[in-house]
Design a protein around this motif. Structure first.
Motif, PDB file in Angstrom:
ATOM      1  N   LEU A   1      52.317 -25.996 -21.511  1.00 34.89           N
ATOM      2  CA  LEU A   1      51.351 -25.124 -22.171  1.00 34.89           C
ATOM      3  C   LEU A   1      52.062 -23.900 -22.731  1.00 34.89           C
ATOM      4  O   LEU A   1      53.153 -23.531 -22.280  1.00 34.89           O
ATOM      5  CB  LEU A   1      50.269 -24.674 -21.179  1.00 34.89           C
ATOM      6  N   VAL A   2      51.422 -23.253 -23.681  1.00 31.99           N
ATOM      7  CA  VAL A   2      51.980 -22.033 -24.262  1.00 31.99           C
ATOM      8  C   VAL A   2      50.874 -21.002 -24.433  1.00 31.99           C
ATOM      9  O   VAL A   2      49.742 -21.338 -24.811  1.00 31.99           O
ATOM     10  CB  VAL A   2      52.693 -22.329 -25.616  1.00 31.99           C
TER      11      VAL A   2
ATOM     12  N   ALA B   1      43.629 -14.520 -28.180  1.00 26.53           N
ATOM     13  CA  ALA B   1      44.633 -15.203 -27.365  1.00 26.53           C
ATOM     14  C   ALA B   1      44.116 -16.562 -26.911  1.00 26.53           C
ATOM     15  O   ALA B   1      42.914 -16.837 -26.962  1.00 26.53           O
ATOM     16  CB  ALA B   1      45.007 -14.354 -26.154  1.00 26.53           C
ATOM     17  N   MET B   2      45.041 -17.392 -26.424  1.00 27.26           N
ATOM     18  CA  MET B   2      44.677 -18.726 -25.959  1.00 27.26           C
ATOM     19  C   MET B   2      45.865 -19.339 -25.230  1.00 27.26           C
ATOM     20  O   MET B   2      47.019 -19.070 -25.574  1.00 27.26           O
ATOM     21  CB  MET B   2      44.274 -19.601 -27.146  1.00 27.26           C
ATOM     22  N   ILE B   3      45.585 -20.147 -24.217  1.00 29.36           N
ATOM     23  CA  ILE B   3      46.607 -20.998 -23.611  1.00 29.36           C
ATOM     24  C   ILE B   3      46.272 -22.418 -24.025  1.00 29.36           C
ATOM     25  O   ILE B   3      45.155 -22.895 -23.805  1.00 29.36           O
ATOM     26  CB  ILE B   3      46.619 -20.874 -22.078  1.00 29.36           C
ATOM     27  N   VAL B   4      47.242 -23.092 -24.639  1.00 31.99           N
ATOM     28  CA  VAL B   4      46.962 -24.404 -25.231  1.00 31.99           C
ATOM     29  C   VAL B   4      48.189 -25.298 -25.099  1.00 31.99           C
ATOM     30  O   VAL B   4      49.298 -24.810 -24.811  1.00 31.99           O
ATOM     31  CB  VAL B   4      46.547 -24.232 -26.714  1.00 31.99           C
ATOM     32  N   GLY B   5      48.010 -26.585 -25.292  1.00 28.46           N
ATOM     33  CA  GLY B   5      49.118 -27.525 -25.213  1.00 28.46           C
ATOM     34  C   GLY B   5      50.171 -27.263 -26.274  1.00 28.46           C
ATOM     35  O   GLY B   5      49.853 -26.892 -27.411  1.00 28.46           O
ATOM     36  N   VAL B   6      51.427 -27.484 -25.905  1.00 31.53           N
ATOM     37  CA  VAL B   6      52.543 -27.256 -26.821  1.00 31.53           C
ATOM     38  C   VAL B   6      52.386 -28.062 -28.108  1.00 31.53           C
ATOM     39  O   VAL B   6      52.602 -27.551 -29.210  1.00 31.53           O
ATOM     40  CB  VAL B   6      53.874 -27.593 -26.128  1.00 31.53           C
TER      41      VAL B   6
ATOM     42  N   ILE C   1      50.536 -18.240 -35.727  1.00 32.87           N
ATOM     43  CA  ILE C   1      50.195 -17.668 -34.429  1.00 32.87           C
ATOM     44  C   ILE C   1      51.495 -17.350 -33.712  1.00 32.87           C
ATOM     45  O   ILE C   1      52.560 -17.847 -34.078  1.00 32.87           O
ATOM     46  CB  ILE C   1      49.322 -18.623 -33.569  1.00 32.87           C
ATOM     47  N   LYS C   2      51.408 -16.525 -32.666  1.00 29.41           N
ATOM     48  CA  LYS C   2      52.634 -16.044 -32.018  1.00 29.41           C
ATOM     49  C   LYS C   2      52.670 -16.460 -30.547  1.00 29.41           C
ATOM     50  O   LYS C   2      51.758 -16.141 -29.785  1.00 29.41           O
ATOM     51  CB  LYS C   2      52.691 -14.524 -32.125  1.00 29.41           C
ATOM     52  N   PRO C   3      53.720 -17.163 -30.114  1.00 31.19           N
ATOM     53  CA  PRO C   3      53.866 -17.505 -28.695  1.00 31.19           C
ATOM     54  C   PRO C   3      54.486 -16.340 -27.928  1.00 31.19           C
ATOM     55  O   PRO C   3      55.410 -15.683 -28.414  1.00 31.19           O
ATOM     56  CB  PRO C   3      54.813 -18.703 -28.726  1.00 31.19           C
ATOM     57  N   ILE C   4      53.986 -16.101 -26.704  1.00 32.31           N
ATOM     58  CA  ILE C   4      54.561 -15.008 -25.914  1.00 32.31           C
ATOM     59  C   ILE C   4      55.006 -15.463 -24.522  1.00 32.31           C
ATOM     60  O   ILE C   4      55.717 -14.724 -23.826  1.00 32.31           O
ATOM     61  CB  ILE C   4      53.612 -13.796 -25.807  1.00 32.31           C
ATOM     62  N   ALA C   5      54.596 -16.662 -24.109  1.00 31.16           N
ATOM     63  CA  ALA C   5      55.049 -17.204 -22.826  1.00 31.16           C
ATOM     64  C   ALA C   5      54.733 -18.695 -22.797  1.00 31.16           C
ATOM     65  O   ALA C   5      53.853 -19.161 -23.528  1.00 31.16           O
ATOM     66  CB  ALA C   5      54.380 -16.499 -21.647  1.00 31.16           C
ATOM     67  N   ALA C   6      55.452 -19.425 -21.955  1.00 30.59           N
ATOM     68  CA  ALA C   6      55.232 -20.871 -21.851  1.00 30.59           C
ATOM     69  C   ALA C   6      55.204 -21.273 -20.387  1.00 30.59           C
ATOM     70  O   ALA C   6      55.626 -20.518 -19.504  1.00 30.59           O
ATOM     71  CB  ALA C   6      56.321 -21.636 -22.603  1.00 30.59           C
TER      72      ALA C   6
ATOM     73  N   LEU D   1      61.409 -17.685 -24.637  1.00 33.74           N
ATOM     74  CA  LEU D   1      60.196 -17.102 -24.041  1.00 33.74           C
ATOM     75  C   LEU D   1      60.280 -17.081 -22.517  1.00 33.74           C
ATOM     76  O   LEU D   1      60.886 -17.958 -21.910  1.00 33.74           O
ATOM     77  CB  LEU D   1      58.961 -17.907 -24.452  1.00 33.74           C
ATOM     78  N   PRO D   2      59.633 -16.087 -21.899  1.00 33.17           N
ATOM     79  CA  PRO D   2      59.541 -16.103 -20.435  1.00 33.17           C
ATOM     80  C   PRO D   2      58.586 -17.207 -19.989  1.00 33.17           C
ATOM     81  O   PRO D   2      57.671 -17.594 -20.723  1.00 33.17           O
ATOM     82  CB  PRO D   2      58.976 -14.720 -20.108  1.00 33.17           C
ATOM     83  N   GLU D   3      58.807 -17.717 -18.788  1.00 30.89           N
ATOM     84  CA  GLU D   3      57.864 -18.668 -18.219  1.00 30.89           C
ATOM     85  C   GLU D   3      56.731 -17.893 -17.545  1.00 30.89           C
ATOM     86  O   GLU D   3      56.948 -16.844 -16.936  1.00 30.89           O
ATOM     87  CB  GLU D   3      58.567 -19.569 -17.211  1.00 30.89           C
ATOM     88  N   MET D   4      55.531 -18.427 -17.644  1.00 32.08           N
ATOM     89  CA  MET D   4      54.373 -17.738 -17.066  1.00 32.08           C
ATOM     90  C   MET D   4      54.518 -17.517 -15.566  1.00 32.08           C
ATOM     91  O   MET D   4      54.059 -16.519 -15.024  1.00 32.08           O
ATOM     92  CB  MET D   4      53.098 -18.512 -17.379  1.00 32.08           C
ATOM     93  N   ARG D   5      55.189 -18.458 -14.901  1.00 28.55           N
ATOM     94  CA  ARG D   5      55.340 -18.328 -13.459  1.00 28.55           C
ATOM     95  C   ARG D   5      56.215 -17.147 -13.072  1.00 28.55           C
ATOM     96  O   ARG D   5      56.211 -16.723 -11.906  1.00 28.55           O
ATOM     97  CB  ARG D   5      55.918 -19.617 -12.881  1.00 28.55           C
ATOM     98  N   SER D   6      56.968 -16.593 -14.026  1.00 28.03           N
ATOM     99  CA  SER D   6      57.775 -15.415 -13.714  1.00 28.03           C
ATOM    100  C   SER D   6      56.904 -14.181 -13.515  1.00 28.03           C
ATOM    101  O   SER D   6      57.345 -13.183 -12.942  1.00 28.03           O
ATOM    102  CB  SER D   6      58.804 -15.155 -14.822  1.00 28.03           C
ATOM    103  N   PHE D   7      55.648 -14.249 -13.964  1.00 27.41           N
ATOM    104  CA  PHE D   7      54.725 -13.129 -13.790  1.00 27.41           C
ATOM    105  C   PHE D   7      53.870 -13.299 -12.533  1.00 27.41           C
ATOM    106  O   PHE D   7      53.414 -12.314 -11.959  1.00 27.41           O
ATOM    107  CB  PHE D   7      53.816 -12.995 -15.017  1.00 27.41           C
ATOM    108  N   HIS D   8      53.644 -14.551 -12.112  1.00 24.32           N
ATOM    109  CA  HIS D   8      52.927 -14.829 -10.862  1.00 24.32           C
ATOM    110  C   HIS D   8      53.152 -16.294 -10.520  1.00 24.32           C
ATOM    111  O   HIS D   8      53.104 -17.163 -11.396  1.00 24.32           O
ATOM    112  CB  HIS D   8      51.428 -14.543 -11.022  1.00 24.32           C
ATOM    113  N   LYS D   9      53.374 -16.569  -9.248  1.00 24.42           N
ATOM    114  CA  LYS D   9      53.680 -17.942  -8.826  1.00 24.42           C
ATOM    115  C   LYS D   9      52.557 -18.926  -9.154  1.00 24.42           C
ATOM    116  O   LYS D   9      52.802 -20.118  -9.370  1.00 24.42           O
ATOM    117  CB  LYS D   9      53.979 -17.980  -7.330  1.00 24.42           C
TER     118      LYS D   9
END
Length: 307
Positions: free
Chosen positions: A111-112, A186-191, A203-208, A220-228
């Motif tokens: 997801l991104v 904003a949105m989280i959607v399939g790659v 559109i602009k990706p900010i995390a994956a 891009l940073p991985e989303m899990r780097s912000f919370h497990k």
């Protein structure tokens, strides 16, 4: 009435039906047809894809739940069908635990997290800062209430302690178009769905997130780097009616794993941002338990119900 007992040495003796709750062309349908083609070759019988979209996958799932447990009617479904729907629908016509047994996991789709260009936000930190400065003013879109894209973003907002406003659409395609026009922020959607618009700069990706996050978005940073708990993805698996004999499950699982190891299958799934993950039925059981423990409390906390 008991279903006829089927054994690995005689199964299958006729075509197998693979029911999918997606319309033709959707990711679930593509996965169903790829799986059917290559599993059918190994089984020596055709696997026929039966599209039964609607009711958030409940029509397809209920069809298989009530089918004879003889290995001739199977379900291919994403996590929402067996993990999320029981928490969303008070009157769900099937019980994922009592009515199904796992055949095997097909894979997980990455997801991104994307934002509208007009939002003037370049990082997750900036998104969080803006959301905290103006609670509820940033809208996010999804494929509908309870859709995986909805719950993924709710999980993000919950774990990042921000308030965002949900705008549901009838599918991810209109939602992502709303992101392009700036109707949502904003949105989280399939790659696979986001990549053409990202490449075009619309559109602009900010995390994956997911098994191919770094491969698809190395910068891009991985989303899990912000919370497990933000190690998010969408998985698809194959299921059979609960009383399906073990030899039949073993035969199906072996053919699924063989198909997932083929280079042409892996390449096709990669086109959709999905990493094949062959394994045992028990591995799919374990994934469902983990996801129920994550999404069940979230759905209840949000008070989400669908009649």
């Amino acid at each position: 009435m008991l279903a006829p007992l089927a054994h690995a040495d005689t199964y299958p003796a006729k075509p197998v039906r693979l029911v999918v709750g997606s319309p033709p062309g959707a990711l679930g349908d593509v996965l169903a047809r790829v799986s059917a083609q290559h599993m059918g070759s190994g089984l020596g019988q055709p696997i026929v894809v039966d599209n039964k979209p609607g009711a958030s996958l409940a029509i397809a799932a209920d069809t298989v739940a009530k089918a004879p447990a003889d290995g001739y009617t199977l379900l291919i479904a994403p996590d929402s069908a067996t993990v999320v729907n029981p928490f969303l629908y008070p009157k769900l016509p099937y019980d994922p635990v009592k009515d199904f047994r796992s055949v095997g996991l097909i894979g997980k789709a990455s997801l991104v997290l994307v934002v509208a260009n007009g939002l003037k936000i370049d990082t997750v930190e900036e998104l969080v800062q803006a959301a905290k400065a103006r609670p509820g003013t940033i809208n996010f879109g999804s494929g509908g209430s309870g859709h995986p894209t909805h719950l993924a973003m709710e999980m993000f907002a919950n774990r990042m302690n921000v308030k965002l406003t949900h705008v549901p659409y009838k599918g991810t395609s209109p939602a992502i178009q709303a992101l392009v026009t700036g109707e949502i922020g904003a949105m989280i959607v399939g790659v696979a769905e986001a990549m053409p618009l990202i490449t075009a700069g619309r559109i602009k990706p900010i995390a994956a997130s997911g098994p191919q996050a770094k491969e698809k978005f190395s910068a891009l940073p991985e989303m899990r780097s912000f919370h497990k708990d933000l190690d998010l993805s969408v998985w698809f698996g194959i299921f059979a009616p609960k009383a399906t004999p073990q030899p039949v499950i073993d035969r199906l699982n072996a053919q699924l794993n063989h198909a997932l190891g083929l280079p042409e299958v892996r390449a096709r799934l990669d086109d959709y941002g999905m990493l094949p993950q062959p394994g045992t039925p028990a591995a799919l059981d374990a994934i469902q338990e983990v996801d129920r423990s994550r999404y069940g409390p979230l759905v209840k906390a949000l008070g989400l119900t669908i009649d």
